[in-house]
Design a protein around this motif. Structure first.
Motif, mmCIF file in Angstrom:
data_model
loop_
_atom_site.group_PDB
_atom_site.id
_atom_site.type_symbol
_atom_site.label_atom_id
_atom_site.label_comp_id
_atom_site.label_asym_id
_atom_site.label_seq_id
_atom_site.Cartn_x
_atom_site.Cartn_y
_atom_site.Cartn_z
ATOM 1 N N ARG A 148 40.217 46.887 38.662
ATOM 2 C CA ARG A 148 39.885 46.468 39.999
ATOM 3 C C ARG A 148 39.370 47.682 40.777
ATOM 4 O O ARG A 148 38.312 47.675 41.489
ATOM 5 N N LYS A 149 39.959 48.825 40.800
ATOM 6 C CA LYS A 149 39.673 50.148 41.426
ATOM 7 C C LYS A 149 38.206 50.349 41.044
ATOM 8 O O LYS A 149 37.277 50.598 41.901
ATOM 9 N N GLN A 150 37.745 50.644 39.587
ATOM 10 C CA GLN A 150 36.463 51.026 39.299
ATOM 11 C C GLN A 150 35.623 49.770 39.914
ATOM 12 O O GLN A 150 34.451 50.143 40.123
ATOM 13 N N LEU A 151 35.724 48.539 39.805
ATOM 14 C CA LEU A 151 34.899 47.465 40.313
ATOM 15 C C LEU A 151 34.455 47.913 41.815
ATOM 16 O O LEU A 151 33.645 47.545 42.269
ATOM 17 N N LYS A 185 48.828 47.901 35.016
ATOM 18 C CA LYS A 185 48.132 48.949 35.322
ATOM 19 C C LYS A 185 46.768 49.231 34.962
ATOM 20 O O LYS A 185 45.873 49.366 35.656
ATOM 21 N N LYS A 186 46.261 48.731 33.823
ATOM 22 C CA LYS A 186 44.963 48.564 33.228
ATOM 23 C C LYS A 186 44.159 47.600 34.299
ATOM 24 O O LYS A 186 43.028 47.998 34.614
ATOM 25 N N MET A 187 44.737 46.588 34.718
ATOM 26 C CA MET A 187 44.078 45.635 35.547
ATOM 27 C C MET A 187 43.792 46.245 36.884
ATOM 28 O O MET A 187 42.818 46.220 37.503
ATOM 29 N N CYS A 202 53.875 44.045 29.761
ATOM 30 C CA CYS A 202 53.146 43.666 31.136
ATOM 31 C C CYS A 202 52.823 44.724 32.258
ATOM 32 O O CYS A 202 51.955 44.660 32.670
ATOM 33 N N GLN A 203 53.808 45.649 32.057
ATOM 34 C CA GLN A 203 53.420 46.751 33.120
ATOM 35 C C GLN A 203 52.256 47.567 32.836
ATOM 36 O O GLN A 203 51.589 47.910 33.599
#
Length: 91
Positions: free
Chosen positions: A57-60, A51-53, A46-47
């Motif tokens: 989000r930052k890239q978007l 981290k991937k999400m 889950c961690q």
């Protein structure tokens, strides 16, 4: 190197009730340890997913900022090249 802790009693040692209690606790401890390992692995997964999400989000957000900046620059250029409206032209 001897195992840590108090030595285990044999399965046949003690009264029948004590043997059943001992067997129950041993099974309980085994399942508890297995669940802890399973939950630890789930938490780690889950961690990693979180981290991937967050990275996505930052890239978007960065991409949206870049697109907005490009859109504003494009509009600024077009505004500068446009002729004034007919109502504004002095006679």
């Amino acid at each position: 190197m001897p195992p840590k802790g108090r030595p285990r009693k044999e399965a046949a040692e003690g009264t029948e009730k004590q043997q059943k209690n001992r067997e129950y606790m041993r099974k309980y401890q085994e399942t508890r340890k297995a669940k802890i390992v399973e939950l630890t692995a789930d938490i780690k997964k889950c961690q990693e997913d979180l981290k991937k999400m967050k990275n996505e989000r930052k890239q978007l957000k960065d991409q949206a900022k870049e697109d907005l900046r490009a859109f504003r620059e494009k509009n600024q250029v077009n505004k500068g090249n446009k002729a004034p409206a007919a109502s504004v032209i002095p006679l």
